[in-house]
Scaffold this active site. Structure first.
Site, PDB file in Angstrom:
ATOM      1  N   TYR A 247       0.815  -1.209   0.000  1.00  0.00           N
ATOM      2  CA  TYR A 247       0.000   0.000   0.000  1.00  0.00           C
ATOM      3  C   TYR A 247       0.850   1.261   0.000  1.00  0.00           C
ATOM      4  CZ  TYR A 247      -4.406  -2.394   0.016  1.00  0.00           C
ATOM      5  OH  TYR A 247      -5.487  -3.148  -0.376  1.00  0.00           O
ATOM      6  N   HIS A 402      -5.696  -3.163   6.882  1.00  0.00           N
ATOM      7  CA  HIS A 402      -4.995  -4.069   5.974  1.00  0.00           C
ATOM      8  C   HIS A 402      -3.897  -4.857   6.696  1.00  0.00           C
ATOM      9  CE1 HIS A 402      -7.024  -3.037   2.307  1.00  0.00           C
ATOM     10  NE2 HIS A 402      -6.779  -1.753   2.471  1.00  0.00           N
TER      11      HIS A 402
END
Length: 727
Positions: A247, A402
């Site tokens: 990410y 996440h």
């Protein structure tokens, strides 16, 4: 994917031109054709021409949204925003009117469609719905790309077309992404980074200060949310992004693209100097978080993502234009791509001029958390970044939604391969057949669970009992880091992952006399206030060649290891009990052998297993695991070693050193210190001593088996029989 970074040097001029009325590009098609471009930039233009010309030939296709990721309408709208962006850049560079006309016609079609859209029909209750796409994140990505293409052609449009697109498309979309999606817009999260970037860039193009202000400072303009606050809270002082490398790569594009726009329109803000140059630091850190170009797959990561991605084409170009760091040119050379911007042209020109130097991949400690006090990621490297060794210790924070329950997990790379592996995410991105490309149910039931990682599991429960909110409040503590060649070491402790139980993991990349490759030493010291079952899994790549201990194999039917917390997805292939020096498993991957060796614990057993049980939809990859299990133990120390050795040449039908070159692995605990002994087949002996003392100047001496060992500080490699420490 194509590079899609706006040439920020043109932002101010283009916006002014748009106010004055339609203007033609200053470059004519013939002048552009005569322009000589460096090979990398020329090839990028050719790729863009090929794609956009095909889109022009197909005509303007703007379907009513209905499909999830991977479906027809989803993919068509992605192609459209790519064509809008690249068409705009081609018009800016070449002056060819067909590109401006195509971008105009596409945007007029969206201006007609967008006001009619409501929540997406393929939305999920757990995600904020978009209008064009199933989740609002993708709408924000559409905006970031489309506004750049629009900026490039806006000055060439008629006043009526410009007003139509301004008001019915971009102002309407900006309202939806901001006040209409306030929860997402106000997060400290990558979704909000894309949203604020899209809204802020739109504000600069339309001359709308309100949109710029809410993008930078949040909807209430307090500065507690918004783009600037995200740059302060999502990155550590070392440029590590809290959600992990995957990410970090994804969020990098809106950060650097919007920062470039801010710099052009508001240079007094000095955005690239903000927080000690955090955005440029983050770019370099992103590159460091790779092996052979591929990102370390922490947390929810798709494992085939590498530096060869659109986000890094932009990031490298922007960073090079700001720093002129020749190491970044070598990354661009490896990528074989750049972007259609002034920054991209500079990269291509300087690369063609031979200015590239090797990027300095190195061992380093990356702190986590906005203040650098939420754990760390330790990277220990030896040799080059494509075929040498890289040991990665994930001692970082949870990483928000996440994140995975994988405290003090580790991975290992060698010979161009991932050897000790991390599963990453259970997801087939943009494949409609797999739940529309979304995260699969197995991402929760397997990929996030502790047993899916190379970390300690207590009583078959995941860290923090799978509670994400609790996990976000407790991070590991990095105890020690050393990048001394031949004795590189990382140590960290986690307290709170299990009630009443803490564990400390020390990993070392050590040179051992007479071995051609370094070995990994892994010491996991567990302290608890009660007896527990302990599992220490090792997820690996390769095929088993030899098992040192006798096993009972499940030949006709494989039992499942457990019922919950990821254990329900593990098939048990075999179980055995190791004794003395037969605790090892040798595997082969490509042309190199690896032996995972461990010191047997009293009453322990070793489980050879495979992922894939209770998976009726075939959502999980079938990958092997070795699990050291100890029942009814309280305080315990696991000692393991990974050794690379030998070579297999299938074409020549030759094998060299297919068996381990280690004679023995031993462990002693003396006066609170852990001492690991390694002896090779030719009699060379090495010790690894850990004092756990944070005082770097304190001297330690212990006597083990008649041998006096002396070292200073936290840990050291010690040659035997001399007793001389390498620190």
């Amino acid at each position: 994917m194509r590079g899609k970074l706006l040439a920020v040097a043109l932002w101010g001029a283009a916006s002014s031109a748009a106010v004055a009325g339609p203007v033609e590009s200053s470059l004519t098609a013939s002048a552009a054709a005569a322009q000589q471009y460096a090979p990398l930039f020329k090839s990028e233009m050719e790729l863009a021409r090929s794609f956009v010309d095909q889109m022009i030939e197909a005509g303007v296709v703007v379907p009513v949204p209905k499909d999830p990721g991977g479906g027809y309408t989803h993919e068509q709208h992605k192609r459209n925003y790519k064509a809008i962006y690249e068409g705009g850049q081609l018009y800016r560079i070449t002056g060819e009117r067909k590109y401006a006309d195509y971008v105009r016609d596409m945007l007029l079609a969206y201006a007609k469609l967008y006001p009619t859209l409501a929540e997406h029909p393929a939305r999920k209750d757990s995600q904020s719905s978009g209008r064009i796409f199933w989740q609002v994140l993708n709408d924000a990505m559409w905006m970031v790309h489309a506004i750049q293409g629009y900026e490039a052609v806006r000055g060439s449009l008629s006043e009526s077309d410009r007003n139509n697109i301004d008001d019915n498309l971009f102002r309407t979309a900006a309202a939806f992404l901001s006040t209409g999606s306030a929860e997402t817009f106000s997060k400290i999260h990558n979704h909000a980074t894309w949203a604020t970037a899209g809204v802020g860039m739109t504000g600069y193009v339309l001359g709308d200060k309100e949109l710029v202000d809410i993008a930078l400072l949040g909807l209430d303009k307090s500065g507690q949310t918004g783009f600037l606050r995200q740059s302060e809270l999502l990155f550590s002082p070392d440029g590590y992004y809290t959600e992990g490398p995957y990410y970090q790569r994804f969020a990098l594009k809106p950060f650097v693209v919007f920062a470039g726009v801010i710099e052009k329109n508001d240079p007094a803000r000095k955005i690239f100097e903000h927080r000690d140059g955090i955005l440029l630091k983050a770019l370099r850190t992103t590159i460091q978080l790779t092996y052979d170009g591929y990102f370390f797959p922490f947390n929810d990561a798709i494992k085939d993502k590498s530096l060869q991605t659109d986000e890094l084409f932009h990031g490298v170009a922007v960073a090079y234009s700001k720093t002129r760091d020749p190491g970044l040119l070598s990354i661009a050379q490896w990528q074989g791509r750049t972007v259609l911007t002034d920054d991209g042209k500079l990269v291509a020109d300087d690369l063609a001029a031979g200015k590239a130097k090797s990027f300095p991949f190195k061992s380093l400690l990356l702190s986590d958390g906005p203040e650098g006090d939420q754990g760390a990621v330790a990277i220990l490297r030896q040799g080059d970044s494509t075929s040498g060794q890289a040991l990665v210790a994930k001692n970082s924070s949870q990483g928000m939604g996440h994140g995975h329950f994988d405290k003090l997990s580790w991975q290992y790379y060698d010979n161009g391969n991932e050897i000790v592996s991390d599963y990453g995410a259970a997801r087939f991105l943009n494949i409609e057949a797999k739940d529309g490309g979304r995260y699969l149910p197995e991402n929760e039931s397997w990929a996030k669970q502790s047993i899916a990682h190379n970390t300690l599991v207590v009583d078959e429960k995941s860290h923090f009992d799978g509670d994400e909110k609790l996990a976000d409040t407790i991070a590991p503590r990095q105890l020690y880091f050393s990048d001394v060649e031949g004795a590189q070491i990382s140590s960290a402790v986690i307290e709170g992952a299990y009630p009443g139980t803490s564990f400390t993991r020390t990993l070392a990349l050590l040179d051992v006399d007479s071995l051609s490759e370094p070995v990994v030493i892994d010491v996991v010291r567990v302290r608890s206030d009660k007896a527990n079952q302990y599992d220490l899994p090792l997820h690996y790549q390769g095929h088993i060649m030899r098992v040192g201990f006798e096993t009972k194999s499940n030949i006709t039917a494989r039992p499942v290891l457990g019922t919950d917390n990821g254990y329900q997805h593990i098939w048990v292939d075999a179980v055995g009990k190791s004794q003395e020096q037969n605790g090892f498993v040798t595997t082969l991957l490509d042309d190199r052998f690896y032996t995972y060796r461990f010191v047997p614990q009293r009453g322990s057993e070793t489980i050879l297993a495979e992922i894939g049980a209770n998976d009726p939809s075939f959502n999980l990859r079938r990958e092997p695991i070795v699990i050291q299990r100890v029942n009814n133990a309280q305080n315990i120390t696991f000692v393991s070693m990974l050794e690379a050795h030998g070579r297999y040449d299938g074409a020549a039908e030759q094998t060299v050193e297919g068996d381990s070159q280690i004679k023995s692995l031993g462990h002693e605990s003396v006066n609170g210190a852990d001492i690991v002994f390694v002896e090779t087949l030719d009699g060379k002996k090495t010790a690894f001593a850990i004092s756990y003392d944070s005082d770097p100047e304190k001297k330690h001496s212990v006597k083990v088996g008649g041998q006096m060992l002396n070292w200073t500080g936290f840990a050291a490699r010690i040659d035997l029989p001399s007793g001389k420490a390498q620190q």
